[in-house]
Design a protein around this motif. Structure first.
Motif, PDB file in Angstrom:
ATOM      1  N   THR A  71     -34.731  19.375 -43.054  1.00  0.00           N
ATOM      2  CA  THR A  71     -34.484  18.090 -42.394  1.00  0.00           C
ATOM      3  C   THR A  71     -33.214  18.151 -41.564  1.00  0.00           C
ATOM      4  O   THR A  71     -32.316  18.938 -41.827  1.00  0.00           O
ATOM      5  N   GLY A 129     -40.161   6.438 -37.256  1.00  0.00           N
ATOM      6  CA  GLY A 129     -40.396   7.227 -38.466  1.00  0.00           C
ATOM      7  C   GLY A 129     -41.662   8.041 -38.344  1.00  0.00           C
ATOM      8  O   GLY A 129     -41.709   9.223 -38.695  1.00  0.00           O
ATOM      9  N   ALA A 130     -42.716   7.397 -37.795  1.00  0.00           N
ATOM     10  CA  ALA A 130     -43.981   8.110 -37.609  1.00  0.00           C
ATOM     11  C   ALA A 130     -43.820   9.222 -36.582  1.00  0.00           C
ATOM     12  O   ALA A 130     -44.432  10.290 -36.701  1.00  0.00           O
ATOM     13  N   ASN A 171     -41.110  10.955 -36.074  1.00  0.00           N
ATOM     14  CA  ASN A 171     -40.452  12.055 -36.799  1.00  0.00           C
ATOM     15  C   ASN A 171     -41.470  12.896 -37.545  1.00  0.00           C
ATOM     16  O   ASN A 171     -41.454  14.121 -37.505  1.00  0.00           O
ATOM     17  N   LYS A 172     -42.351  12.194 -38.257  1.00  0.00           N
ATOM     18  CA  LYS A 172     -43.363  12.898 -39.071  1.00  0.00           C
ATOM     19  C   LYS A 172     -44.262  13.730 -38.186  1.00  0.00           C
ATOM     20  O   LYS A 172     -44.600  14.872 -38.517  1.00  0.00           O
ATOM     21  N   GLN A 173     -44.682  13.153 -37.054  1.00  0.00           N
ATOM     22  CA  GLN A 173     -45.607  13.863 -36.173  1.00  0.00           C
ATOM     23  C   GLN A 173     -44.934  15.080 -35.563  1.00  0.00           C
ATOM     24  O   GLN A 173     -45.535  16.143 -35.448  1.00  0.00           O
ATOM     25  N   ASP A 189     -42.578  16.787 -36.922  1.00  0.00           N
ATOM     26  CA  ASP A 189     -42.474  17.769 -37.988  1.00  0.00           C
ATOM     27  C   ASP A 189     -43.809  18.487 -38.182  1.00  0.00           C
ATOM     28  O   ASP A 189     -43.875  19.696 -38.351  1.00  0.00           O
ATOM     29  N   LYS A 190     -44.889  17.680 -38.116  1.00  0.00           N
ATOM     30  CA  LYS A 190     -46.228  18.250 -38.308  1.00  0.00           C
ATOM     31  C   LYS A 190     -46.563  19.235 -37.193  1.00  0.00           C
ATOM     32  O   LYS A 190     -47.068  20.330 -37.429  1.00  0.00           O
ATOM     33  N   GLU A 212     -37.859  22.347 -47.917  1.00  0.00           N
ATOM     34  CA  GLU A 212     -37.725  21.050 -47.280  1.00  0.00           C
ATOM     35  C   GLU A 212     -36.671  21.216 -46.201  1.00  0.00           C
ATOM     36  O   GLU A 212     -35.546  21.648 -46.471  1.00  0.00           O
ATOM     37  N   GLY A 263     -39.941  21.377 -38.457  1.00  0.00           N
ATOM     38  CA  GLY A 263     -41.304  21.758 -38.799  1.00  0.00           C
ATOM     39  C   GLY A 263     -41.545  23.238 -38.586  1.00  0.00           C
ATOM     40  O   GLY A 263     -42.208  23.892 -39.391  1.00  0.00           O
ATOM     41  N   ASN A 277     -36.861  17.062 -34.116  1.00  0.00           N
ATOM     42  CA  ASN A 277     -37.451  17.279 -35.437  1.00  0.00           C
ATOM     43  C   ASN A 277     -38.488  18.386 -35.464  1.00  0.00           C
ATOM     44  O   ASN A 277     -38.809  18.927 -36.520  1.00  0.00           O
TER      45      ASN A 277
END
Lengths: 188, 206
Positions: free
Chosen positions: A157, A44-45, A47-49, A51-52, A155, A141, A137
């Motif tokens: 995704t 999950g982290a 994915n976030k990174q 995206d960032k 948004e 971003g 991902n």
């Protein structure tokens, strides 16, 4: 209208863009994802990174796109979608995802990537699939960052991904609101 | 009566479909030729930015890039071996270096490396020079980090390949600007002692 954007994209790809080995790019991206998985250990982290990082790329990428094509601000989300798929993806990755699944209020649409270069040599371990890793991902971003620079808060995704066994890869873009142009402080 | 076919434990999950499809891809014929250099430049710049936040100092940053490059190098090597008309895996130092200079550089950067030299000071050091590394074109290094060479990524690729050719070495990258070539990068290879000893033995045995 779609044809015009398609031509712009192809023209940009053929004449305006320097090229590099696709496989170098693909392997480099894969190496990055592996690095992130090692660093974060939680998909999950990761994915976030991704995206960032994509966001950071997107806010600069939009300038590159506008400079190379001379395009102006789109009138509506339909045109925006066409530019993203036929010009943006074409001139950077040489692919043209298709635009589909418009919502009733025309505020959401999907990009169907039937050919994603990042997937080329990639296979996900079962745990990654289980824990919900969206391998590409970074693309979400990038789109989000680029659109924000065009005053659209979105948004973005993944909803389907070939690497997870789905038929095709699909990115969902949802317009949340238009941002007001902010005058930089001190610019009276 | 025909013998019953051995039953395969076939996990018919969605993911296994992906695996079968992937393994059936033709590796030899390149399915995809190019992407935009700008796409790679953005990605590479972001990779450097990400790595910078997790390291202290230039050496660490170069080591991180080297590590990233190594993963790329292993795969590039395997692909190059598959596609080479004359499949001949090099194991001698000089042939490996020529292989890198020509085949690998051509696969990655569409050109051959500009020169291959042996150091006059130490006999286990070699240098591959690239006058205009296209992938480093858009990386600007601030003055306070002037000893940082983003070519550390390329040195990682090279390090993985020489290791695959059984000639392990410590590979580093240095920016050595020259007239009209501000980005000129030199990849320095320092081969391990065992490799040089082996080379001496093989030469003596001739």
């Amino acid at each position: 209208m779609a044809k015009q954007y398609r031509n712009i994209g192809e023209e940009a790809w053929k004449n305006n863009v320097e090229k590099v080995s696709a496989e170098l790019f693909i392997f480099t991206y894969g190496s990055l994802v592996v690095q992130l998985v090692k660093d974060y250990e939680d998909y999950g982290a990761v994915n976030k990174q991704l995206d960032k990082m994509g966001y950071n790329i997107g806010v600069r990428l939009i300038d590159d796109l506008l400079a190379r094509t001379g395009l102006e601000r789109c009138q509506d989300l339909h045109a925006t979608a066409e530019v993203i798929s036929k010009v943006g993806f074409k001139m950077f990755l040489n692919i043209t995802p298709s635009v589909a699944n418009w919502s009733a209020d025309s505020k959401e649409f999907s990009l169907i990537l039937d050919d994603n270069p990042l997937n080329d040599f990639c296979e996900l371990p079962p745990k990654a699939i289980q824990d919900g890793l969206w391998y590409s991902n970074v693309l979400c971003g990038v789109v989000r960052g680029a659109l924000e620079m065009m005053q659209m808060q979105t948004e973005v995704t993944f909803v389907r991904d070939v690497l997870r066994g789905d038929e095709t890869s699909e990115i969902r873009v949802k317009l949340e609101r238009m941002l007001d142009e902010e005058v930089p402080v001190g610019d009276d | 009566m025909s013998t019953p076919r051995p039953s395969l434990m076939k996990l018919d999950t969605k993911a296994s479909r992906r695996s079968t499809m992937l393994l059936e891809h033709n590796v030899i014929k390149q399915r995809r030729d190019k992407v935009g250099l700008n796409a790679f430049a953005f990605l590479f710049a972001e990779i450097i930015r990400y790595s910078q936040n997790r390291v202290l100092g230039i050496q660490d940053l170069e080591a991180k890039l080297n590590e990233l490059g190594q993963r790329v190098g292993v795969r590039v090597f395997e692909l190059a071996m598959w596609r080479e008309k004359s499949v001949h895996r090099e194991t001698r130092v000089l042939q490996t270096l020529v292989f890198i200079n020509t085949v690998v550089w051509r696969t990655l950067f569409d050109k051959q490396a500009d020169s291959l030299e042996r150091s006059t000071e130490s006999e286990d050091e070699y240098m591959i020079t690239d006058n205009e590394p296209s992938i480093l074109k858009f990386i600007s290094v601030p003055k306070e980090m002037s000893s940082f060479s983003p070519g550390a990524f390329v040195s990682g690729i090279v390090e993985a390949i020489v290791r695959c050719c059984q000639c392990p070495a410590r590979v580093t990258s240095h920016v050595v600007p020259a007239e009209g070539m501000p980005l000129r990068t030199v990849i320095l290879l320092k081969f391990d002692k065992e490799v040089m000893d082996r080379e001496k033995r093989l030469e003596a045995g001739k």
